[in-house]
Every structure is written in C-alpha cells, then in structure tokens.
Design a protein around this motif. Structure first.
Motif, PDB file in Angstrom:
ATOM      1  N   LEU A   2       0.849  -1.195   0.000  1.00 38.30           N
ATOM      2  CA  LEU A   2       0.000   0.000   0.000  1.00 38.30           C
ATOM      3  C   LEU A   2       0.886   1.247   0.000  1.00 38.30           C
ATOM      4  N   ALA A   3       1.524   1.491  -1.119  1.00 38.43           N
ATOM      5  CA  ALA A   3       2.466   2.605  -1.211  1.00 38.43           C
ATOM      6  C   ALA A   3       1.788   3.931  -1.523  1.00 38.43           C
ATOM      7  N   ALA A   4       0.566   3.900  -2.016  1.00 39.42           N
ATOM      8  CA  ALA A   4      -0.144   5.119  -2.407  1.00 39.42           C
ATOM      9  C   ALA A   4      -1.640   4.913  -2.204  1.00 39.42           C
ATOM     10  N   PRO A   5      -2.414   6.001  -2.120  1.00 38.66           N
ATOM     11  CA  PRO A   5      -3.865   5.866  -1.936  1.00 38.66           C
ATOM     12  C   PRO A   5      -4.541   4.964  -2.968  1.00 38.66           C
ATOM     13  N   SER A  34     -21.913  -1.001   0.802  1.00 36.37           N
ATOM     14  CA  SER A  34     -21.588   0.331   0.297  1.00 36.37           C
ATOM     15  C   SER A  34     -21.149   1.208   1.457  1.00 36.37           C
ATOM     16  N   GLY A  35     -20.407   2.225   1.132  1.00 36.02           N
ATOM     17  CA  GLY A  35     -19.908   3.157   2.129  1.00 36.02           C
ATOM     18  C   GLY A  35     -18.606   3.769   1.650  1.00 36.02           C
ATOM     19  N   ASP A  36     -18.143   4.765   2.369  1.00 37.92           N
ATOM     20  CA  ASP A  36     -16.893   5.408   1.996  1.00 37.92           C
ATOM     21  C   ASP A  36     -15.718   4.695   2.669  1.00 37.92           C
ATOM     22  N   LEU A  37     -14.531   5.218   2.478  1.00 35.84           N
ATOM     23  CA  LEU A  37     -13.345   4.575   3.037  1.00 35.84           C
ATOM     24  C   LEU A  37     -13.367   4.580   4.561  1.00 35.84           C
ATOM     25  N   ARG A  38     -13.894   5.635   5.164  1.00 29.02           N
ATOM     26  CA  ARG A  38     -13.976   5.658   6.634  1.00 29.02           C
ATOM     27  C   ARG A  38     -14.853   4.519   7.138  1.00 29.02           C
ATOM     28  N   ALA A  39     -15.942   4.222   6.447  1.00 25.52           N
ATOM     29  CA  ALA A  39     -16.811   3.109   6.834  1.00 25.52           C
ATOM     30  C   ALA A  39     -16.086   1.779   6.639  1.00 25.52           C
ATOM     31  N   ALA A  40     -15.320   1.666   5.561  1.00 23.33           N
ATOM     32  CA  ALA A  40     -14.551   0.438   5.319  1.00 23.33           C
ATOM     33  C   ALA A  40     -13.511   0.235   6.422  1.00 23.33           C
ATOM     34  N   LEU A  41     -12.841   1.306   6.829  1.00 28.34           N
ATOM     35  CA  LEU A  41     -11.846   1.207   7.900  1.00 28.34           C
ATOM     36  C   LEU A  41     -12.509   0.839   9.225  1.00 28.34           C
ATOM     37  N   SER A  42     -13.692   1.393   9.467  1.00 26.72           N
ATOM     38  CA  SER A  42     -14.434   1.047  10.667  1.00 26.72           C
ATOM     39  C   SER A  42     -14.782  -0.439  10.663  1.00 26.72           C
ATOM     40  N   GLN A  43     -15.194  -0.953   9.506  1.00 24.88           N
ATOM     41  CA  GLN A  43     -15.503  -2.382   9.380  1.00 24.88           C
ATOM     42  C   GLN A  43     -14.262  -3.228   9.657  1.00 24.88           C
ATOM     43  N   ARG A  56     -16.239   0.078  -4.149  1.00 26.44           N
ATOM     44  CA  ARG A  56     -15.503   1.259  -4.605  1.00 26.44           C
ATOM     45  C   ARG A  56     -15.410   2.293  -3.481  1.00 26.44           C
ATOM     46  N   VAL A  57     -14.195   2.694  -3.199  1.00 29.72           N
ATOM     47  CA  VAL A  57     -13.957   3.787  -2.261  1.00 29.72           C
ATOM     48  C   VAL A  57     -12.915   4.711  -2.871  1.00 29.72           C
ATOM     49  N   THR A  58     -12.878   5.917  -2.376  1.00 30.95           N
ATOM     50  CA  THR A  58     -11.869   6.877  -2.803  1.00 30.95           C
ATOM     51  C   THR A  58     -11.016   7.226  -1.595  1.00 30.95           C
ATOM     52  N   ALA A  59      -9.710   7.164  -1.774  1.00 26.64           N
ATOM     53  CA  ALA A  59      -8.793   7.434  -0.664  1.00 26.64           C
ATOM     54  C   ALA A  59      -8.080   8.760  -0.894  1.00 26.64           C
ATOM     55  N   ASP A  60      -8.296   9.706   0.022  1.00 29.35           N
ATOM     56  CA  ASP A  60      -7.475  10.916   0.003  1.00 29.35           C
ATOM     57  C   ASP A  60      -6.279  10.669   0.918  1.00 29.35           C
ATOM     58  N   GLU A  61      -5.405  11.614   1.001  1.00 31.74           N
ATOM     59  CA  GLU A  61      -4.174  11.422   1.779  1.00 31.74           C
ATOM     60  C   GLU A  61      -4.461  11.186   3.259  1.00 31.74           C
ATOM     61  N   ALA A  62      -5.439  11.881   3.820  1.00 28.66           N
ATOM     62  CA  ALA A  62      -5.742  11.736   5.254  1.00 28.66           C
ATOM     63  C   ALA A  62      -6.304  10.346   5.567  1.00 28.66           C
ATOM     64  N   THR A  63      -7.248   9.870   4.762  1.00 29.28           N
ATOM     65  CA  THR A  63      -7.805   8.544   5.037  1.00 29.28           C
ATOM     66  C   THR A  63      -6.791   7.448   4.714  1.00 29.28           C
ATOM     67  N   PHE A  64      -5.930   7.702   3.758  1.00 30.69           N
ATOM     68  CA  PHE A  64      -4.854   6.753   3.463  1.00 30.69           C
ATOM     69  C   PHE A  64      -3.942   6.606   4.671  1.00 30.69           C
ATOM     70  N   GLU A  65      -3.554   7.714   5.271  1.00 34.45           N
ATOM     71  CA  GLU A  65      -2.711   7.674   6.473  1.00 34.45           C
ATOM     72  C   GLU A  65      -3.442   6.993   7.630  1.00 34.45           C
ATOM     73  N   SER A  66      -4.747   7.221   7.738  1.00 35.59           N
ATOM     74  CA  SER A  66      -5.537   6.544   8.777  1.00 35.59           C
ATOM     75  C   SER A  66      -5.528   5.037   8.561  1.00 35.59           C
ATOM     76  N   ALA A  67      -5.625   4.615   7.305  1.00 34.30           N
ATOM     77  CA  ALA A  67      -5.602   3.181   6.987  1.00 34.30           C
ATOM     78  C   ALA A  67      -4.259   2.565   7.363  1.00 34.30           C
ATOM     79  N   LEU A  68      -3.178   3.277   7.083  1.00 33.82           N
ATOM     80  CA  LEU A  68      -1.852   2.761   7.425  1.00 33.82           C
ATOM     81  C   LEU A  68      -1.679   2.678   8.942  1.00 33.82           C
ATOM     82  N   SER A  69      -2.196   3.669   9.661  1.00 39.66           N
ATOM     83  CA  SER A  69      -2.140   3.637  11.134  1.00 39.66           C
ATOM     84  C   SER A  69      -2.940   2.460  11.672  1.00 39.66           C
TER      85      SER A  69
END
Length: 179
Positions: free
Chosen positions: A29-32, A108-117, A48-61
């Motif tokens: 996972l080198a990039a969003p 369905s849901g955005d990346l934040r919902a996917a990370l929550s899951q 399908r989700v869209t990753a911006d830089e902030a949610t990408f960093e949250s996913a890595l954390s």
C-alpha cells in the motif's frame, strides 16, 4: 501486484499488506490508489472507495495497530495502549450499509466506513480467546493468520505462496542430503 487474502480475517489481511517485516519490508500500500484497489479486492468491504491522503494515512495507522495487537496476542503480552486507541477509535466510525438482492450481499460506504468495518473485524478476532492466531512458519513471512484448520495444525499463511515455498525448500534439502 495482486493482493492475497489468506489470513481468515480482513483486518489480518490488511496487516499482511506489508511483506517480510523483519528483513526487507515491502509495502503493498504505497499510495492511496493501492488502498483503493485493496479495498475493492476485499470481499468484506464496499466495492468502490476513494482514498485521500488523510484517510490513506488513517488506513496505514490502523494496519500497523492491528499488526502490533496481533503480535501482542501471539506473544501473550498486554495490548499496546496506543494501538488499542487507534483500533477502538476507528471502530467507532461510520458503518458500511448492506443490501440483499437476488445477486447476493452488496456493501456500500466510503473509506472511513470500510476502515471502521476492518477495525471491528480486528476487534472480533483479537478479543476471541478461542481464535487460534499464528504467524506464518516460513522464515521471511510475517503474516499473522487465523488458523481454522482441523486441530489448528496449519503452519503457514497460505499454500499457494508460503506453503509451496516451504515444501519445495524441504524437497531440495532432502535431495541434496541424498546426493
């Protein structure tokens, strides 16, 4: 690169997106856009989700927190408080919507919902005292997986990659020993 889902739990599969953590780590996972592809490939998450830089960093954390907590569980240590905070805070986020149709289950849901899951999935497996967590037996693989095999005798994360390599190396060693 194709992603591998062999850990038996989506959160552990996320943690497995760093290969060979001990020696020469390879981050899948080198990039969003890589995260977007991984989420799309994971059957338990929205297509399908869209990753911006902030949610990408949250996913890595989240990925690193899940990995640390899994290691803590494997080694019988108390959970790292910072990792607990990351996982618990992420789990408190929005949830994915699900819908049943003749075609099956649709998420369905955005990346934040996917990370929550993913965080919730990680909590479920890490909190289960009966869950048999193991680290792959191949020396340069650091993937943690859920062993659901009969008698919990599985020794590597997946047969296609690690199992075949271990068996081929053992065969070559036996052949050298016989020669």
């Amino acid at each position: 690169m194709d992603f591998t889902f062999v850990s038996g739990n989506a959160a552990l599969d996320l943690a497995g997106t760093v290969l060979s953590r001990r020696d020469d780590p390879v981050d899948l996972l080198a990039a969003p856009v890589d995260l977007e592809r991984w989420v799309a490939a994971c059957e338990e998450l929205p297509d399908r989700v869209t990753a911006d830089e902030a949610t990408f960093e949250s996913a890595l954390s989240l990925r690193e927190a899940i990995y640390r907590l899994a290691l803590d569980r494997l080694l019988g240590r108390r959970f790292d408080p910072g990792s607990l905070d990351v996982v618990n805070d992420t789990a408190a986020g929005p949830v994915c919507a699900i819908r049943l149709s003749d075609a099956g289950l649709h998420r369905s849901g955005d990346l934040r919902a996917a990370l929550s899951q993913l965080a919730r999935s990680g909590i479920a497996v890490l909190a289960d005292p009966r869950a048999s967590l193991k680290e792959c037996g191949r020396p340069d693989c650091t993937r943690v997986y859920l062993d659901r095999s009969r008698g919990a005798r599985r020794t590597w994360c997946g047969m296609e990659e690690c199992g075949n390599r271990v068996k081929a190396a053992a065969y070559r060693a036996r052949r050298r020993g016989a020669a």
